[in-house]
Design a protein around this motif. Structure first.
Motif, mmCIF file in Angstrom:
data_model
loop_
_atom_site.group_PDB
_atom_site.id
_atom_site.type_symbol
_atom_site.label_atom_id
_atom_site.label_comp_id
_atom_site.label_asym_id
_atom_site.label_seq_id
_atom_site.Cartn_x
_atom_site.Cartn_y
_atom_site.Cartn_z
ATOM 1 N N GLU A 134 0.854 -1.183 0.000
ATOM 2 C CA GLU A 134 0.000 0.000 0.000
ATOM 3 C C GLU A 134 0.894 1.238 0.000
ATOM 4 O O GLU A 134 2.026 1.201 0.490
ATOM 5 C CB GLU A 134 -0.922 0.004 1.224
ATOM 6 C CG GLU A 134 -1.820 -1.224 1.358
ATOM 7 C CD GLU A 134 -2.879 -1.312 0.274
ATOM 8 O OE1 GLU A 134 -2.935 -0.427 -0.598
ATOM 9 O OE2 GLU A 134 -3.652 -2.286 0.291
ATOM 10 N N ARG A 137 3.930 4.801 7.367
ATOM 11 C CA ARG A 137 3.391 4.395 8.672
ATOM 12 C C ARG A 137 4.492 3.796 9.545
ATOM 13 O O ARG A 137 4.575 4.075 10.745
ATOM 14 C CB ARG A 137 2.255 3.386 8.489
ATOM 15 C CG ARG A 137 1.009 3.964 7.860
ATOM 16 C CD ARG A 137 -0.088 2.912 7.716
ATOM 17 N NE ARG A 137 -0.615 2.505 9.009
ATOM 18 C CZ ARG A 137 -1.562 3.140 9.677
ATOM 19 N NH1 ARG A 137 -2.097 4.246 9.162
ATOM 20 N NH2 ARG A 137 -1.989 2.693 10.834
ATOM 21 N N SER A 184 2.624 -5.465 10.667
ATOM 22 C CA SER A 184 1.209 -5.126 10.507
ATOM 23 C C SER A 184 0.403 -6.317 9.998
ATOM 24 O O SER A 184 0.951 -7.350 9.615
ATOM 25 C CB SER A 184 1.049 -3.962 9.522
ATOM 26 O OG SER A 184 1.188 -4.411 8.177
ATOM 27 N N GLN A 241 -3.687 -7.456 3.849
ATOM 28 C CA GLN A 241 -4.875 -7.704 3.030
ATOM 29 C C GLN A 241 -4.567 -8.913 2.148
ATOM 30 O O GLN A 241 -3.605 -8.893 1.371
ATOM 31 C CB GLN A 241 -5.180 -6.490 2.160
ATOM 32 C CG GLN A 241 -6.325 -6.673 1.180
ATOM 33 C CD GLN A 241 -7.663 -6.725 1.877
ATOM 34 O OE1 GLN A 241 -8.049 -5.786 2.561
ATOM 35 N NE2 GLN A 241 -8.372 -7.827 1.704
ATOM 36 N N ASP A 292 0.688 -3.130 13.837
ATOM 37 C CA ASP A 292 -0.282 -2.204 13.263
ATOM 38 C C ASP A 292 -1.511 -2.984 12.802
ATOM 39 O O ASP A 292 -1.409 -3.898 11.986
ATOM 40 C CB ASP A 292 0.365 -1.475 12.075
ATOM 41 C CG ASP A 292 -0.433 -0.258 11.619
ATOM 42 O OD1 ASP A 292 -1.627 -0.153 11.985
ATOM 43 O OD2 ASP A 292 0.134 0.580 10.892
ATOM 44 N N SER A 293 -2.685 -2.609 13.329
ATOM 45 C CA SER A 293 -3.910 -3.320 12.970
ATOM 46 C C SER A 293 -4.393 -2.983 11.558
ATOM 47 O O SER A 293 -5.264 -3.663 11.022
ATOM 48 C CB SER A 293 -5.013 -3.011 13.977
ATOM 49 O OG SER A 293 -5.310 -1.625 13.993
ATOM 50 N N LYS A 294 -3.816 -1.947 10.956
ATOM 51 C CA LYS A 294 -4.194 -1.583 9.592
ATOM 52 C C LYS A 294 -3.316 -2.345 8.593
ATOM 53 O O LYS A 294 -2.097 -2.268 8.643
ATOM 54 C CB LYS A 294 -4.005 -0.083 9.362
ATOM 55 C CG LYS A 294 -4.363 0.374 7.943
ATOM 56 C CD LYS A 294 -4.097 1.856 7.763
ATOM 57 C CE LYS A 294 -4.484 2.335 6.363
ATOM 58 N NZ LYS A 294 -3.667 1.704 5.306
ATOM 59 N N THR A 340 -1.036 -3.144 5.595
ATOM 60 C CA THR A 340 -0.165 -2.238 4.840
ATOM 61 C C THR A 340 0.300 -2.827 3.513
ATOM 62 O O THR A 340 1.066 -2.168 2.799
ATOM 63 C CB THR A 340 1.068 -1.849 5.673
ATOM 64 O OG1 THR A 340 1.802 -3.041 6.016
ATOM 65 C CG2 THR A 340 0.659 -1.116 6.946
#
Length: 346
Positions: free
Chosen positions: A139, A145, A163, A166, A241-243, A245
């Motif tokens: 990403e 980040r 992290s 996806q 990181d829960s998002k 990347t």
């Protein structure tokens, strides 16, 4: 009734020294710009390992070029590819220039050894280091980040960013996300599992020095699990990181895939009964003992307690494993851990 004296507004402002709103906003904006400039100055070395990566490599390289954090360079170590991997890398060297991408030859001893060879390469110097597989898509804010968090940690403290991911299929269509881990990262957890895929990891020089001290000829299961154990064991910080990347591609050529589906869970149970988990722990403990002088006193005790418990009879084994504090991130994982302890497969 005593009459209150009303002071002129200008006098009150002078006495209380309240800055105008514009001055406060200007100071905040200046601080933001300084922080942004500080982060932009950070050089990130992308440690990319390749092996027969012709199908997806170009898309991964393009995702580097699309990063919002633009201060990076790629060190690509190829482990003996016989497809078009070399020609793709050479094409991007011509496209970007040698200052952006350089190509090297790996030890041809597997992906973990290849990553460790890059980690320990004395020619590579940067502020931060990012592991990269050959077939994912980052990403655009992945490095930004990571750098933002790493900048918040004192330089002398080992620090590791990782992290969620996806999950995508071979054609980059979304098929899910990796598990969300909510328990705190720690050495007691690292002994049992790795919470961050290497393709998401970015670490600082203090962490890298520990990995270099341990050496590239370590017989470890995976480079990323090893990094998680070393950083937590030696008193460093890990941020999960829960998002997501990056887009973690699932395809038939994956050397290591996601552990999120039921097929993977069944395979882990099968490997447990085959004694694979016990062999992994043998390797990890052996590697960690070479760095035990760097472990914190608390983590040294955890390691010793865990290692000692594995050779005990059932009841003492369970007591000492409980005392060591080891744990996994999920309920099912901890049930499996108890089962492994009872069966002597730990």
């Amino acid at each position: 009734m005593e009459k209150l004296e009303v002071l002129p507004l200008s006098y009150r402002n002078a006495q209380t020294a309240v800055p105008p709103l514009s001055a406060w906003a200007g100071g905040l904006f200046t601080s933001f710009l300084r922080q942004a400039e500080k982060e932009a100055d950070c050089r990130v070395a992308i440690l990319l390992c390749t092996y027969h990566g012709q199908h997806y490599l170009a898309e991964q390289l393009e995702s580097f070029a699309a990063q919002s954090h633009t201060n990076w360079e790629v060190w690509a170590s190829d482990d003996g590819s016989e497809d078009d991997t070399h020609s793709i890398l050479e094409a991007y060297i011509s496209k970007w220039g040698s200052g952006r991408l350089s190509m090297h030859f790996g030890p041809a001893e597997g992906f973990a050894a290849n990553f460790l060879s890059l980690t320990c390469n004395a020619s590579i110097n940067a502020d931060f280091y990012a592991y990269s597989d050959q077939d994912d898509v980052w990403e655009a804010d992945k490095l930004a980040r990571a750098v933002q968090w790493l900048q918040s940690v004192p330089a002398e403290v080992p620090a590791l960013y990782c992290s969620r991911t996806q999950l995508v299929d071979a054609d980059n269509n979304e098929i899910g996300v990796s598990p969300l881990f909510t328990k705190a990262p720690s050495f007691a957890n690292a002994l049992m599992q790795n919470i961050g895929g290497g393709n998401t990891m970015v670490f600082n020089n203090a962490a890298r020095e520990l990995l270099r001290e341990a050496g590239e000829n370590k017989s470890v299961i995976t480079h990323d699990w090893w990094a998680y154990m070393v950083v937590t064991g030696c008193g460093g910080r890990v941020f999960y990181d829960s998002k997501p990347t990056l887009r973690y591609r699932q395809h038939g050529g994956n050397l290591v895939g996601t552990n999120a589906d039921w097929t993977a869970r069944f395979n882990r149970i099968r490997m447990l009964f085959q004694g694979r988990f016990k062999l992994w722990n043998d390797s990890n403990i052996s590697a960690l003992l070479t760095l035990q002088h760097r472990l914190t006193p608390e983590n040294r005790e955890i390691l010793q307690c865990f290692a000692k418990a594995r050779g005990m009879r059932l009841i003492p084994r369970l007591i000492h494993l409980k005392r060591s504090g080891i744990y996994r991130q999920t309920l099912l994982g901890n049930i499996g851990l108890v089962a492994a302890a009872i069966l002597g497969k730990i």
